[in-house]
Design a protein around this motif. Structure first.
Motif, PDB file in Angstrom:
ATOM      1  N   ALA A 144      16.676  -5.542  -7.458  1.00 14.90           N
ATOM      2  CA  ALA A 144      15.248  -5.705  -7.736  1.00 14.90           C
ATOM      3  C   ALA A 144      14.557  -5.952  -6.400  1.00 14.90           C
ATOM      4  O   ALA A 144      14.806  -6.970  -5.757  1.00 14.90           O
ATOM      5  CB  ALA A 144      15.001  -6.854  -8.699  1.00 14.90           C
ATOM      6  N   PHE A 145      13.700  -5.019  -5.999  1.00 18.76           N
ATOM      7  CA  PHE A 145      13.074  -5.072  -4.677  1.00 18.76           C
ATOM      8  C   PHE A 145      11.556  -5.111  -4.810  1.00 18.76           C
ATOM      9  O   PHE A 145      10.949  -4.186  -5.377  1.00 18.76           O
ATOM     10  CB  PHE A 145      13.504  -3.851  -3.870  1.00 18.76           C
ATOM     11  N   LEU A 174       9.366   1.403  -4.238  1.00 13.43           N
ATOM     12  CA  LEU A 174      10.371   2.122  -3.456  1.00 13.43           C
ATOM     13  C   LEU A 174       9.751   3.253  -2.637  1.00 13.43           C
ATOM     14  O   LEU A 174      10.472   4.135  -2.155  1.00 13.43           O
ATOM     15  CB  LEU A 174      11.451   2.690  -4.388  1.00 13.43           C
ATOM     16  N   CYS A 175       8.446   3.231  -2.470  1.00 13.24           N
ATOM     17  CA  CYS A 175       7.722   4.271  -1.738  1.00 13.24           C
ATOM     18  C   CYS A 175       8.365   4.560  -0.384  1.00 13.24           C
ATOM     19  O   CYS A 175       8.697   3.643   0.375  1.00 13.24           O
ATOM     20  CB  CYS A 175       6.278   3.838  -1.537  1.00 13.24           C
ATOM     21  N   GLU A 176       8.535   5.839  -0.086  1.00 12.51           N
ATOM     22  CA  GLU A 176       9.156   6.246   1.179  1.00 12.51           C
ATOM     23  C   GLU A 176       8.257   5.979   2.378  1.00 12.51           C
ATOM     24  O   GLU A 176       8.732   5.922   3.511  1.00 12.51           O
ATOM     25  CB  GLU A 176       9.507   7.732   1.112  1.00 12.51           C
ATOM     26  N   ALA A 186       9.276   8.633  -5.384  1.00  9.92           N
ATOM     27  CA  ALA A 186       9.332   7.308  -6.003  1.00  9.92           C
ATOM     28  C   ALA A 186       7.981   6.935  -6.603  1.00  9.92           C
ATOM     29  O   ALA A 186       7.907   6.425  -7.733  1.00  9.92           O
ATOM     30  CB  ALA A 186       9.759   6.263  -4.973  1.00  9.92           C
ATOM     31  N   CYS A 187       6.909   7.162  -5.873  1.00  9.71           N
ATOM     32  CA  CYS A 187       5.570   6.856  -6.391  1.00  9.71           C
ATOM     33  C   CYS A 187       5.268   7.684  -7.629  1.00  9.71           C
ATOM     34  O   CYS A 187       4.744   7.173  -8.629  1.00  9.71           O
ATOM     35  CB  CYS A 187       4.520   7.106  -5.317  1.00  9.71           C
ATOM     36  N   ARG A 188       5.606   8.966  -7.587  1.00  8.87           N
ATOM     37  CA  ARG A 188       5.319   9.839  -8.733  1.00  8.87           C
ATOM     38  C   ARG A 188       6.159   9.459  -9.948  1.00  8.87           C
ATOM     39  O   ARG A 188       5.766   9.737 -11.079  1.00  8.87           O
ATOM     40  CB  ARG A 188       5.538  11.303  -8.348  1.00  8.87           C
ATOM     41  N   ALA A 189       7.290   8.810  -9.693  1.00 10.48           N
ATOM     42  CA  ALA A 189       8.154   8.383 -10.800  1.00 10.48           C
ATOM     43  C   ALA A 189       7.767   7.011 -11.332  1.00 10.48           C
ATOM     44  O   ALA A 189       8.447   6.459 -12.201  1.00 10.48           O
ATOM     45  CB  ALA A 189       9.610   8.363 -10.345  1.00 10.48           C
ATOM     46  N   GLY A 190       6.668   6.435 -10.810  1.00 13.88           N
ATOM     47  CA  GLY A 190       6.229   5.122 -11.277  1.00 13.88           C
ATOM     48  C   GLY A 190       7.009   3.977 -10.670  1.00 13.88           C
ATOM     49  O   GLY A 190       7.021   2.878 -11.230  1.00 13.88           O
ATOM     50  N   HIS A 200       0.864  -1.187   0.000  1.00 14.33           N
ATOM     51  CA  HIS A 200       0.000   0.000   0.000  1.00 14.33           C
ATOM     52  C   HIS A 200       0.898   1.233   0.000  1.00 14.33           C
ATOM     53  O   HIS A 200       1.218   1.800   1.044  1.00 14.33           O
ATOM     54  CB  HIS A 200      -0.920   0.001   1.220  1.00 14.33           C
ATOM     55  N   PRO A 201       1.348   1.671  -1.201  1.00  9.50           N
ATOM     56  CA  PRO A 201       2.201   2.849  -1.281  1.00  9.50           C
ATOM     57  C   PRO A 201       1.417   4.131  -1.083  1.00  9.50           C
ATOM     58  O   PRO A 201       0.190   4.152  -1.235  1.00  9.50           O
ATOM     59  CB  PRO A 201       2.775   2.764  -2.702  1.00  9.50           C
ATOM     60  N   CYS A 202       2.145   5.205  -0.759  1.00  9.07           N
ATOM     61  CA  CYS A 202       1.460   6.468  -0.459  1.00  9.07           C
ATOM     62  C   CYS A 202       0.931   7.145  -1.709  1.00  9.07           C
ATOM     63  O   CYS A 202      -0.050   7.897  -1.655  1.00  9.07           O
ATOM     64  CB  CYS A 202       2.399   7.409   0.295  1.00  9.07           C
ATOM     65  N   GLY A 203       1.590   6.928  -2.872  1.00 12.55           N
ATOM     66  CA  GLY A 203       1.147   7.538  -4.118  1.00 12.55           C
ATOM     67  C   GLY A 203       1.586   8.980  -4.301  1.00 12.55           C
ATOM     68  O   GLY A 203       1.294   9.586  -5.335  1.00 12.55           O
ATOM     69  N   MET A 204       2.307   9.545  -3.320  1.00 11.61           N
ATOM     70  CA  MET A 204       2.640  10.969  -3.380  1.00 11.61           C
ATOM     71  C   MET A 204       4.136  11.259  -3.317  1.00 11.61           C
ATOM     72  O   MET A 204       4.568  12.350  -3.703  1.00 11.61           O
ATOM     73  CB  MET A 204       1.942  11.710  -2.240  1.00 11.61           C
TER      74      MET A 204
END
Length: 337
Positions: free
Chosen positions: A282-283, A106-108, A98-102, A91-95
């Motif tokens: 690859a993570f 790697l979401c913080e 990393a999320c904005r870069a697709g 469940h990434p933050c989307g903001m």
């Protein structure tokens, strides 16, 4: 009440009763179909940590799961009660950048179920019932088993590893380690059009499994392919396997580290420099989870040979011990009691 497998520390596993939660708006309560025991779960069980993530409080592991919708909250439209679902643990933050870069893997601020990466830890799927956001579920109507659907997460890891490898159409691809992730990487390389796939593992049983899922060749080590492969995927999590990958790739080739290696290992940096090798990590996975679900539901990826056993949550310790025995198992799954 809902039965749950809880890890309290190294070799300290208990089976407990948890309260069964009700779903809130936009949420879904899922009854576990099958939950696969992953290599990271085994690291938590054996050592109390998986790579840099250490257990700091008791938690329920498990991030590979399928289930059946048990109840839905207000506003849920994507799934309905009684429907089979694949469950995405991420469940990434989307903001974040990393999320904005697709690259949401790697979401913080990633919330990844069944991981000790954040504290307080977020319970995973080794429990009879769990509540999820609707967005993390994919309805499955095809005639595929709950055990197969639970393999979407590890297949997504293999697909992400191959994606990190770049163009593999027609390429010679080496995969070191023929456990679950190694075999999923073999399947992923095949789906991506690899010309030849070689798997390496010291275990005869693992080599046979790699051949079953599509490897052209399965060897105890990579010495016969020294300097001859285009891409090498390290899926064993062992320094010797990494050394085999680095030796096997041709000049200008690429090595993808998928497995979790010890904190400090010898590393041939000058060899990488002089041969212009690409070394990438690859993570987890990103959009590849959706690709994996589609490949499994259509059986373009047949993961059935990898499922060695299914044991009830009440026998969690036996399941973990079996999963540790590579001579007898590839993928062991927990199911409701």
């Amino acid at each position: 009440m809902s039965l749950a497998c809880t890890l309290n520390g190294p070799l300290n596993l208990s089976v407990e009763h948890h309260d069964t939660q009700n779903p809130g708006p936009g949420q879904v309560r899922v009854r576990l179909g099958a939950g696969g025991i992953c290599g990271s779960d085994l690291h938590y069980y054996q050592h109390g940590r998986a790579g840099i993530f250490a257990i700091r409080a008791p938690f329920v592991p498990g991030h590979e799961a399928s289930g059946v919708v048990d109840a839905v909250g207000d506003g849920v439209t994507k799934v309905k009660v009684g429907q089979k679902v694949a469950v995405n643990p991420a469940h990434p933050c989307g903001m974040c950048p990393a999320c904005r870069a697709g690259r949401s893997n790697l979401c913080e601020k990633m919330v990844f179920l069944g991981s000790a990466a954040i504290f307080p830890h977020i319970h995973g799927f080794f429990r009879e019932h769990f509540v999820m956001n609707e967005a993390q579920l994919t309805a499955i109507d095809e005639d595929v088993s709950l055990g197969e659907i639970a393999c979407a997460e590890p297949l997504s890891v293999g697909l992400h590893a191959v994606r990190r490898a770049g163009e593999v159409l027609g390429a010679t691809v080496l995969v070191t380690g023929a456990g679950t992730i190694g075999c999923m990487s073999v399947i992923a390389a095949r789906l991506a059009g690899a010309g030849r796939v070689i798997a390496c593992d010291p275990s005869e049983r693992a080599r046979e499994m790699a051949l079953t899922v599509g490897a052209d060749e399965a060897l105890p080590d990579a010495s016969a392919w020294r300097g001859r492969v285009d891409v090498a995927l390290e899926a064993a999590g062992h320094p010797a396997a990494l050394a085999g990958c680095l030796a096997a790739v041709r000049r200008g080739g690429r090595v993808v580290q998928v497995g979790t290696l010890p904190a400090e290992i010898p590393f041939p940096a000058n060899d990488i420099m002089s041969r212009e090798l690409d070394y990438v990590g690859a993570f987890r996975a990103d959009i590849e989870f959706d690709w994996a679900v589609q490949a499994i539901r259509s059986r373009r990826a047949d993961v059935r040979p990898l499922i060695s056993a299914q044991l009830p949550i009440s026998q969690s310790k036996a399941a973990f011990d079996l999963a540790l025995d590579r001579g007898r198992s590839t993928k062991v799954q927990l199911i409701p009691g």
